[in-house]
Enzyme design. Structure first.
Site, PDB file in Angstrom:
ATOM      1  N   ILE A  60     -30.578 -36.979 129.968  1.00 50.50           N
ATOM      2  CA  ILE A  60     -30.972 -35.801 130.747  1.00 50.50           C
ATOM      3  C   ILE A  60     -29.912 -35.682 131.836  1.00 50.50           C
ATOM      4  O   ILE A  60     -29.612 -36.651 132.538  1.00 50.50           O
ATOM      5  CB  ILE A  60     -32.407 -35.942 131.323  1.00 50.50           C
ATOM      6  CG1 ILE A  60     -32.791 -34.727 132.178  1.00 50.50           C
ATOM      7  CG2 ILE A  60     -32.595 -37.229 132.104  1.00 50.50           C
ATOM      8  CD1 ILE A  60     -34.257 -34.711 132.619  1.00 50.50           C
ATOM      9  N   SER A  61     -29.276 -34.520 131.937  1.00 53.05           N
ATOM     10  CA  SER A  61     -28.164 -34.334 132.870  1.00 53.05           C
ATOM     11  C   SER A  61     -28.629 -34.466 134.313  1.00 53.05           C
ATOM     12  O   SER A  61     -29.796 -34.256 134.640  1.00 53.05           O
ATOM     13  CB  SER A  61     -27.534 -32.953 132.681  1.00 53.05           C
ATOM     14  OG  SER A  61     -26.971 -32.835 131.404  1.00 53.05           O
ATOM     15  N   GLN A  62     -27.668 -34.769 135.190  1.00 51.52           N
ATOM     16  CA  GLN A  62     -28.023 -34.847 136.605  1.00 51.52           C
ATOM     17  C   GLN A  62     -28.350 -33.447 137.117  1.00 51.52           C
ATOM     18  O   GLN A  62     -27.747 -32.454 136.695  1.00 51.52           O
ATOM     19  CB  GLN A  62     -26.914 -35.494 137.413  1.00 51.52           C
ATOM     20  CG  GLN A  62     -25.602 -34.759 137.466  1.00 51.52           C
ATOM     21  CD  GLN A  62     -24.486 -35.663 137.923  1.00 51.52           C
ATOM     22  OE1 GLN A  62     -23.900 -36.409 137.144  1.00 51.52           O
ATOM     23  NE2 GLN A  62     -24.188 -35.599 139.210  1.00 51.52           N
TER      24      GLN A  62
END
Length: 213
Positions: A60-62
């Site tokens: 999950i991207s920042q």
């Protein structure tokens, strides 16, 4: 820390990384990232501005990268959006507060089912998660006003560019998967394609085909 303080800190961190669009900040305030990392080893770090591992070897991207990509997409309330790479569903959930319809394609069945379960739980009725090879887009539903790709391609994928409406925008990380990539904004005009380089990023590679799980 109270929920209100946590949210204020979260939004402050986003602004400090260049996310200033008020509609994007409001959408990100309404979607709790904790809902999309639940049950994982790192769920207690959901508020931190860092990528986190999820199932199927994905991430999950920042939040700041999600914010920058969403802001660059310039989504309008009437837009039909395609997301390639559902992952946890976090990005699509934010887009659901900005667009008319969001179609999100993922090659891992397990992630599609988990994301759709969260969309249903949060009553995000304008998002549809689909199992498929995102590198080919969704030609039956095209054209799209906006396309966002959350995995890195060596070049902006031709089939996706072909599904972008004139006046449409695509945001995609481009570069070799083992090196720093560039986040690119592609605008389709009457005369062709315009490219803007936004910032260095690092994403998992865009893989063709359907995953095993």
């Amino acid at each position: 820390m109270s929920d209100a303080e946590r949210k204020m800190q979260f939004l402050f961190a986003l602004r400090s990384k260049g996310v200033t669009d008020s509609r994007v900040l409001t959408a990100m305030e309404r979607i709790d990232r904790r809902d999309f990392v639940r049950g994982g080893l790192f769920s207690n770090r959901a508020d931190e501005d860092m990528p986190l591992p999820i199932a199927c070897g994905q991430t999950i991207s920042q939040p700041s990268v999600v914010g920058v990509m969403t802001q660059a997409l310039q989504v309008n309330p009437r837009d039909k959006v395609l997301e390639v790479g559902t992952g946890s569903g976090y990005q699509a959930a934010i887009l659901s507060h900005l667009a008319r319809r969001v179609y999100t394609v993922e090659r891992h069945r397990r992630l599609v089912l988990a994301a759709q379960k969260q969309f249903d739980r949060l009553q995000l009725t304008n998002v549809t998660a689909m199992l498929g090879d995102g590198s080919h887009g969704l030609p039956d539903i095209a054209p799209f006003d906006r396309i966002i790709v959350t995995a890195a391609a060596e070049d902006p994928p031709g089939p996706l560019l072909a599904q972008l409406r004139i006046g449409g925008i695509m945001v995609v990380p481009v570069g070799q998967s083992d090196a720093v990539q560039s986040l690119i904004k592609v605008t389709r005009t009457e005369d062709g394609l315009e490219y803007d380089e936004l910032r260095p990023v690092r994403f998992v590679p865009l893989v063709e085909g359907i995953g095993k799980e």
